[in-house]
Design an enzyme around this catalytic site. Sequence first.
Site, mmCIF file in Angstrom:
data_model
loop_
_atom_site.group_PDB
_atom_site.id
_atom_site.type_symbol
_atom_site.label_atom_id
_atom_site.label_comp_id
_atom_site.label_asym_id
_atom_site.label_seq_id
_atom_site.Cartn_x
_atom_site.Cartn_y
_atom_site.Cartn_z
ATOM 1 N N GLY B 201 0.798 -1.232 0.000
ATOM 2 C CA GLY B 201 0.000 0.000 0.000
ATOM 3 C C GLY B 201 0.822 1.268 0.000
ATOM 4 C CG LEU B 227 -2.816 -2.287 -3.355
ATOM 5 C CD1 LEU B 227 -2.771 -1.544 -4.670
ATOM 6 C CD2 LEU B 227 -3.163 -1.348 -2.205
ATOM 7 C CG ASP B 228 0.943 -3.052 -3.566
ATOM 8 O OD1 ASP B 228 1.065 -2.706 -4.754
ATOM 9 O OD2 ASP B 228 0.864 -2.245 -2.632
ATOM 10 C CB ALA B 229 -1.714 -9.461 -3.654
#
Lengths: 284, 284, 284, 284
Positions: B201, B227-229
């Site tokens: 994040g 998100l960001d995964a």
Amino acid sequence: MNKAILIIQCPDQRGIVAAVSDFLFQNGGNILEVDQYVDQEAKRFFMRACWDLDSFALEKDNISEKFSKEVAEEFEMDFTLHFNQPKARMAVFVSKQSHCLFDILSRHHSGQLEVEIPLVISNHNHLRGVVEAFNIPFHHIPVSKENKIQAEREQLRLLSENKIDFVVLARYMQIVSPEFISHFPNRIINIHHSFLPAFVGAKPYHAAFERGVKIIGATAHYVTEELDAGPIIEQEVARVRHHNDVSDLVQIGQDVEKVVLSRAIRSHLDRKVMVFKNRTIIFY
Amino acid sequence: MNKAILIIQCPDQRGIVAAVSDFLFQNGGNILEVDQYVDQEAKRFFMRACWDLDSFALEKDNISEKFSKEVAEEFEMDFTLHFNQPKARMAVFVSKQSHCLFDILSRHHSGQLEVEIPLVISNHNHLRGVVEAFNIPFHHIPVSKENKIQAEREQLRLLSENKIDFVVLARYMQIVSPEFISHFPNRIINIHHSFLPAFVGAKPYHAAFERGVKIIGATAHYVTEELDAGPIIEQEVARVRHHNDVSDLVQIGQDVEKVVLSRAIRSHLDRKVMVFKNRTIIFY
Amino acid sequence: MNKAILIIQCPDQRGIVAAVSDFLFQNGGNILEVDQYVDQEAKRFFMRACWDLDSFALEKDNISEKFSKEVAEEFEMDFTLHFNQPKARMAVFVSKQSHCLFDILSRHHSGQLEVEIPLVISNHNHLRGVVEAFNIPFHHIPVSKENKIQAEREQLRLLSENKIDFVVLARYMQIVSPEFISHFPNRIINIHHSFLPAFVGAKPYHAAFERGVKIIGATAHYVTEELDAGPIIEQEVARVRHHNDVSDLVQIGQDVEKVVLSRAIRSHLDRKVMVFKNRTIIFY
Amino acid sequence: MNKAILIIQCPDQRGIVAAVSDFLFQNGGNILEVDQYVDQEAKRFFMRACWDLDSFALEKDNISEKFSKEVAEEFEMDFTLHFNQPKARMAVFVSKQSHCLFDILSRHHSGQLEVEIPLVISNHNHLRGVVEAFNIPFHHIPVSKENKIQAEREQLRLLSENKIDFVVLARYMQIVSPEFISHFPNRIINIHHSFLPAFVGAKPYHAAFERGVKIIGATAHYVTEELDAGPIIEQEVARVRHHNDVSDLVQIGQDVEKVVLSRAIRSHLDRKVMVFKNRTIIFY
């Protein structure tokens, strides 16, 4: 798992991968790993194939001959065939410093290195205790200018008697003779305590300190006739600062030496190292 | 050199390497690179083969169909076929920060990245000058809560019009919608300024400073809905110390971000990245 | 913030830190950073102290004289006094390769390097466009065997005219003369594209490839009369593999060169580099 | 050499360095190392000074009181005074895994760690042999849900009896209670086998594999009540690839854990670690 590993090099041409993989497939081989590299400039092809032996149609003893006839001859291959069982047999040579020896023995002890260590040979008696605590025979063979030839004969006798496959010089502070090397071509691994080709020869940490480098290193290489000039298997480095004196460099460097040497042994054991023109091809 | 690259994944079984390499050999293909990997747990096979097209017997347009019939169907392969000519077409999305954009443009300029960059899209106008100095069209598409859907439509229109193959988010400070992502599955590369999964994040450098880590990092990954995964392509790190404040971390981190992103773009361009179960297999 | 930086070296003895810190305290100095190092073997003391000038009782112009009388003379100190304002003035020398120049200019542009760059000098005309795009004057001074002395005179004239404090050779492919060096002792920073002392001289990447090293590097050092033998400021390395040919090494190495050079410039600018016996003490 | 080390933190103000160095100078102290850091945001000052005791005018037992009266009180300093002689006393806690223990013992054996190890405590009996081979007392204290409080009391009794200064959890697979921690604030060092804050808690290598990270790490930190959330002392990382399964990660990670833990012990022993706001200031 029972594995076979085929290591090949030959002039590059079309159809090599097809021919090798076909041979394995026709004989029921389940390929586990295959790696290939072409030296475009030298037009030379390198390959490593590893397969499951359990379901393989050929007997271990027949593979080499059959492969030779059906594939290798056509492509003018230099090839060697290896098995992970029985385990390879490694001799360790040391002098007085213990860190590399200790590291090897503890990795061996914990099962990290799939290898037999039938003996340790040293030109000093200092490390006998450590070695025997691990239940490994320790042979003290003093080496001097005068007895060098004789000492190496004794070493070779022990290596032969113990059916040694390869030798590790774990900070063995003697130069081995061309005669000795000729018995183990590309099968003697030395750890040199510098980032080669910088600081060849004795006292590299002193030389590194004098030069004021900001990074020191260690190099594992196969031993050849020229000192510290053999094919490099692995290198690693560590950062140092102005306040680190020579004894700090020695200490910081030891951690690097251990790691580099154990990685080189591992690659050698997995038959992932091939030598060409004094360089190594390392599949991993 | 005109090259073809075949990317394959399928259930593991015997004979795959033989079948693929035989197909290439029968059609006169000179294999340049072949890499293979088996996920032993999932019993899944992955392969990348690259060969010289110049002497290949099949026309570019016919390879796929023939390979499908003669090899792929039997082994239930998912495969894609790529060529290095014409070059892939990459769009770059940025916001206000210039370091990653600059790095990409200068690598492109010096010929390091074999790619076309038909356009740069930004939600701000700040970097127009830099981009146009490199003779690349710059599109300013402001994004707000209210116009987000519309803005993405405009972006997609431009991407489609410019026949974009993949998108690089070079510190683009907007979250892209699932709808947008669905047009470029595993073809949107994002650079996140932390060592994922740590500090997901916003404001990861602040979070890293607060936690007092001794090493910071950056991560390039394919964008997925979470998100960001998404699947990680590349990571790199740098050491920091207690006297480094957040602005130092930002600065040290920028050097890492640039390197990580350019490596990821390079691997993607060379078709060396395969995705399976939210992880990447990267041949190199 | 307006800062003063005092750089000291002298024979080691008791009371130096006390004397210096007392001097600063008595004059109202708020110490921001103080670093100290003793070379125990050489019995030599090194110190760097940085303080806030705003509340300091002495005028900038008087500090040196007063410090000299009250402290430095007693301890036989070699000292220099620096201020962060006005900014130091740096000249960049280049030839045809752009990566280091580009990196410096973009860091300068983004405010990362607190320095003035009044000019770039090159023996070729290739990079004029890049430099002028950043609004920095570009001077093309061709260098040949015949005109070398004259060319250096012209360079020195420009450096003097522009009140240059130090020079960065950002892949400047000419050897500078002892005469030239004598004008900028320990104030010419060169980036050499190898991990010194390995691969001194020309074509280090070719030499690294031939030797088969597994790690390549770059070195930033002050230029002295002996080629590539000056005090090392910074080094960094990158891993390479057997499949990397010379052009890969060049490309991988360029990323290392950029980072090493920018770190060296940064340390030099912050007055954190001291030279003693061809080694550097670097406080950070 | 007999050394004293003074560790100070206090509100930042002018004259602290002068006052401390003056105190040492007035009493004949030869300063060997002095490091200082100011947290500008928190306006807090940190200092470490190390000097030669041999020629120091004050008796060891009087230094603290005199420094307190003459310097510390005025500046509201929190300070501690340490001596390198006699050596600090360290307890090692282990479970079944041997690599970190082995590494500590061999470094201790070779003289790298200037510390006494009066005992090793384990909740299992597995490593008794290794420990006793080094002539160090081994205490087996099984721990279960039921006897946990009692077991910790027994541990604390042994630690007290042996005058232990600090505790190292060398892959000790039990969570220690807040009560236990309160006896050794910032004096229990744990090695966690991940790059914190990623992968807190159990089985971090499995989690790292699942997430598909390209780099794994290890973290040494002081133990606080919150699991794996204490001040980080040291971190290091290693690169992994898609073909590395969980057991490879474990093996690669072990090399990192050993190095990180030994560096943290070293910094702690040298009194180079200060804690503030759950972060560490580390002078080196």
